[in-house]
Design a protein around this motif. Structure first.
Motif, PDB file in Angstrom:
ATOM      1  N   ALA A  33       0.806  -1.351  -0.162  1.00  0.00           N
ATOM      2  CA  ALA A  33       0.166  -0.112  -0.096  1.00  0.00           C
ATOM      3  C   ALA A  33       0.882   1.209   0.113  1.00  0.00           C
ATOM      4  N   VAL A  34       2.027   1.331   0.659  1.00  0.00           N
ATOM      5  CA  VAL A  34       2.854   2.424   0.737  1.00  0.00           C
ATOM      6  C   VAL A  34       3.605   2.568  -0.617  1.00  0.00           C
ATOM      7  N   SER A  35       3.938   1.333  -1.101  1.00  0.00           N
ATOM      8  CA  SER A  35       4.376   1.658  -2.731  1.00  0.00           C
ATOM      9  C   SER A  35       3.528   2.107  -3.629  1.00  0.00           C
ATOM     10  N   ARG A  36       2.173   1.819  -3.553  1.00  0.00           N
ATOM     11  CA  ARG A  36       1.210   2.198  -4.427  1.00  0.00           C
ATOM     12  C   ARG A  36       0.888   3.641  -4.067  1.00  0.00           C
ATOM     13  N   ILE A  37       0.818   4.284  -3.102  1.00  0.00           N
ATOM     14  CA  ILE A  37       0.683   5.544  -2.645  1.00  0.00           C
ATOM     15  C   ILE A  37       1.681   6.328  -3.373  1.00  0.00           C
ATOM     16  N   VAL A  38       2.956   5.885  -3.182  1.00  0.00           N
ATOM     17  CA  VAL A  38       4.093   6.916  -3.544  1.00  0.00           C
ATOM     18  C   VAL A  38       4.153   6.750  -5.177  1.00  0.00           C
ATOM     19  N   LEU A  39       3.519   5.621  -5.727  1.00  0.00           N
ATOM     20  CA  LEU A  39       3.499   5.538  -7.310  1.00  0.00           C
ATOM     21  C   LEU A  39       2.473   6.672  -7.756  1.00  0.00           C
ATOM     22  N   GLU A  40       1.539   6.597  -6.938  1.00  0.00           N
ATOM     23  CA  GLU A  40       0.237   7.485  -7.421  1.00  0.00           C
ATOM     24  C   GLU A  40       0.741   8.620  -7.262  1.00  0.00           C
ATOM     25  N   LEU A  41       1.446   9.317  -6.238  1.00  0.00           N
ATOM     26  CA  LEU A  41       1.806  10.604  -6.152  1.00  0.00           C
ATOM     27  C   LEU A  41       2.937  10.939  -7.408  1.00  0.00           C
ATOM     28  N   GLU A  42       3.735  10.143  -7.742  1.00  0.00           N
ATOM     29  CA  GLU A  42       4.929  10.341  -8.691  1.00  0.00           C
ATOM     30  C   GLU A  42       3.796  10.697 -10.224  1.00  0.00           C
ATOM     31  N   ASP A  43       3.149   9.590 -10.244  1.00  0.00           N
ATOM     32  CA  ASP A  43       2.188   9.609 -11.421  1.00  0.00           C
ATOM     33  C   ASP A  43       1.259  11.068 -11.484  1.00  0.00           C
ATOM     34  N   ARG A  44       0.785  11.536 -10.635  1.00  0.00           N
ATOM     35  CA  ARG A  44      -0.071  12.630 -10.571  1.00  0.00           C
ATOM     36  C   ARG A  44       0.861  13.887 -10.649  1.00  0.00           C
ATOM     37  N   LEU A  45       2.009  13.992 -10.179  1.00  0.00           N
ATOM     38  CA  LEU A  45       3.081  14.960 -10.345  1.00  0.00           C
ATOM     39  C   LEU A  45       3.679  14.954 -11.678  1.00  0.00           C
ATOM     40  N   GLY A  46       3.721  13.799 -12.264  1.00  0.00           N
ATOM     41  CA  GLY A  46       4.328  13.635 -13.323  1.00  0.00           C
ATOM     42  C   GLY A  46       6.068  13.759 -13.283  1.00  0.00           C
ATOM     43  N   VAL A  47       6.451  13.516 -12.186  1.00  0.00           N
ATOM     44  CA  VAL A  47       8.071  13.421 -12.002  1.00  0.00           C
ATOM     45  C   VAL A  47       8.420  12.251 -11.191  1.00  0.00           C
ATOM     46  N   LYS A  48       9.573  11.879 -11.283  1.00  0.00           N
ATOM     47  CA  LYS A  48      10.281  10.631 -10.410  1.00  0.00           C
ATOM     48  C   LYS A  48      10.505  11.101  -9.155  1.00  0.00           C
ATOM     49  N   LEU A  49      10.371  10.794  -7.993  1.00  0.00           N
ATOM     50  CA  LEU A  49      10.707  11.387  -6.622  1.00  0.00           C
ATOM     51  C   LEU A  49      11.804  10.412  -5.908  1.00  0.00           C
ATOM     52  N   LEU A  50      11.618   9.244  -6.378  1.00  0.00           N
ATOM     53  CA  LEU A  50      12.793   8.207  -5.741  1.00  0.00           C
ATOM     54  C   LEU A  50      13.288   7.459  -6.777  1.00  0.00           C
ATOM     55  N   GLU A  51      14.438   7.001  -6.644  1.00  0.00           N
ATOM     56  CA  GLU A  51      15.112   6.123  -7.360  1.00  0.00           C
ATOM     57  C   GLU A  51      15.283   4.721  -6.553  1.00  0.00           C
ATOM     58  N   ARG A  52      14.772   3.814  -7.139  1.00  0.00           N
ATOM     59  CA  ARG A  52      14.899   2.475  -6.512  1.00  0.00           C
ATOM     60  C   ARG A  52      15.651   1.233  -7.126  1.00  0.00           C
ATOM     61  N   THR A  53      16.358   0.750  -6.304  1.00  0.00           N
ATOM     62  CA  THR A  53      17.106  -0.352  -6.661  1.00  0.00           C
ATOM     63  C   THR A  53      16.463  -1.395  -5.594  1.00  0.00           C
ATOM     64  N   THR A  54      17.157  -2.763  -6.103  1.00  0.00           N
ATOM     65  CA  THR A  54      16.723  -3.821  -5.031  1.00  0.00           C
ATOM     66  C   THR A  54      17.450  -3.726  -4.084  1.00  0.00           C
ATOM     67  N   ARG A  55      18.182  -2.816  -3.799  1.00  0.00           N
ATOM     68  CA  ARG A  55      19.402  -2.734  -2.449  1.00  0.00           C
ATOM     69  C   ARG A  55      18.869  -1.442  -1.625  1.00  0.00           C
ATOM     70  N   LYS A  56      18.696  -0.359  -2.402  1.00  0.00           N
ATOM     71  CA  LYS A  56      18.372   0.978  -1.644  1.00  0.00           C
ATOM     72  C   LYS A  56      17.221   1.874  -2.579  1.00  0.00           C
ATOM     73  N   VAL A  57      16.965   2.823  -1.553  1.00  0.00           N
ATOM     74  CA  VAL A  57      16.087   3.959  -2.245  1.00  0.00           C
ATOM     75  C   VAL A  57      16.810   5.327  -2.054  1.00  0.00           C
ATOM     76  N   ARG A  58      16.812   5.934  -3.123  1.00  0.00           N
ATOM     77  CA  ARG A  58      17.550   7.475  -3.012  1.00  0.00           C
ATOM     78  C   ARG A  58      16.401   8.416  -3.512  1.00  0.00           C
ATOM     79  N   LEU A  59      16.582   9.752  -3.153  1.00  0.00           N
ATOM     80  CA  LEU A  59      15.604  10.675  -3.413  1.00  0.00           C
ATOM     81  C   LEU A  59      16.444  11.434  -4.580  1.00  0.00           C
ATOM     82  N   THR A  60      15.317  11.756  -5.547  1.00  0.00           N
ATOM     83  CA  THR A  60      15.794  12.523  -6.700  1.00  0.00           C
ATOM     84  C   THR A  60      15.958  13.986  -6.321  1.00  0.00           C
ATOM     85  N   GLU A  61      16.364  15.041  -7.182  1.00  0.00           N
ATOM     86  CA  GLU A  61      16.357  16.436  -6.859  1.00  0.00           C
ATOM     87  C   GLU A  61      15.088  16.761  -6.699  1.00  0.00           C
ATOM     88  N   SER A  62      14.028  16.533  -7.404  1.00  0.00           N
ATOM     89  CA  SER A  62      12.839  16.995  -7.122  1.00  0.00           C
ATOM     90  C   SER A  62      12.124  16.123  -6.022  1.00  0.00           C
TER      91      SER A  62
END
Length: 301
Positions: A33-62
């Motif tokens: 549910a957390v993943s879905r909500i963050v994806l919804e936010l990125e979709d509605r803003l039209g920007v990528k907020l997080l860079e995800r890998t299998t090992r870590k999560v990192r914030l983009t500049e946005s």
């Protein structure tokens, strides 16, 4: 549809933890549910907020920019919610209070001190204005309470008696009348008095003029001034005697000689705390209660 506070709160948790699992635990939500909500936010803003890998999560500049803004937004909402509750309970509020010259030197400061001791989060906005102006502003909801001198009647205003004031003469220290322990209207009728203007002292002047007339005299005005400070300055300069309801606290008897005025019947000028009958809240009730506690000293014989 854009996004709501749930999207921002969920994004903040992920951005601060940089881990979806820990964010889900913090929010007491399922990780999908957390993943879905963050994806919804990125979709509605039209920007990528997080860079995800299998090992870590990192914030983009946005994402870093949105994190700062979202934190501030939620902090302000929390403050607004708390303040709203405090306002409803009367713990935090703004009270606009009118006062006159008669009440400004002692009564109003005493009530203010008493009220603020138990209500430190309530902001008092104190404004000098004459009694007639206070009545108008109470009815127009431009002030919440007023310390009004003299008698008045209004079906829309409720009031409580909070003070009775005796009349005093304030004399230059070397004036011949200082030889007397008290003065009469006959004594004062022979003097040119220093008196407040009709514009700024309408109620007080009306009462004093009526007092002189009831004793068969006409008040002799030698000089007018609009403020108490101006009147006291004229007295200390030896220009004349002024009349007031007490010796102001901030004056020493080496500069001004106070003498009580004896009249038959004794004159007492009343002060009422007044407010609009249909407009009452908890903060106002507490101010009224504080004024009643203070008034005991001002209503003593």
């Amino acid at each position: 549809m854009r996004y709501d506070l749930k999207h921002l709160a969920t994004f903040i948790a992920v951005a601060e933890e940089l881990n979806f699992h820990r964010a889900a635990e913090r929010l007491a939500m399922a990780q999908p549910a957390v993943s879905r909500i963050v994806l919804e936010l990125e979709d509605r803003l039209g920007v990528k907020l997080l860079e995800r890998t299998t090992r870590k999560v990192r914030l983009t500049e946005s994402g870093r920019y949105l994190l700062e803004e979202a934190q501030e937004i939620l902090d302000r909402i929390e403050i607004a919610e708390n303040t709203t509750r405090l306002l409803a309970s009367g713990t935090k509020a703004i009270l606009r209070v009118g006062y006159t010259t008669i009440t400004g030197h002692a009564l109003m400061p005493d009530i203010t001190r008493e009220f603020r001791q138990s209500n430190p989060d309530v902001r008092l906005e104190l404004e000098y204005m004459t009694s007639p102006v206070q009545r108008d502003k109470i009815l127009q909801d431009e002030i919440d309470l007023g310390l009004i001198d003299g008698p008045f009647q209004s079906s829309e205003i409720e009031s409580r008696l909070v003070a009775r004031h005796k009349l005093w003469a304030l004399l230059p220290p070397r004036h011949p009348l200082t030889a007397k322990p008290h003065l009469t209207i006959e004594d004062l009728a022979k003097e040119k008095l220093v008196i407040g203007t009709n514009a700024e002292w309408p109620t007080f002047r009306r009462i004093v003029v009526a007092l002189f007339q009831s004793h068969g005299y006409v008040m002799n005005v030698g000089q007018e001034a609009s403020s108490l400070t101006g009147l006291l300055g004229l007295v200390t300069a030896g220009v004349g005697i002024t009349l007031f309801t007490a010796m102001p606290r901030y004056c020493g008897e080496n500069a001004i000689a106070p003498r009580p005025i004896v009249t038959d019947p004794p004159l007492q000028i009343e002060t009422h705390l007044a407010w609009r009958r249909t407009s009452i809240n908890m903060a106002k009730r507490r101010f009224i209660e504080a004024s009643q506690r203070v008034s005991a000293a001002y209503l003593a014989p």
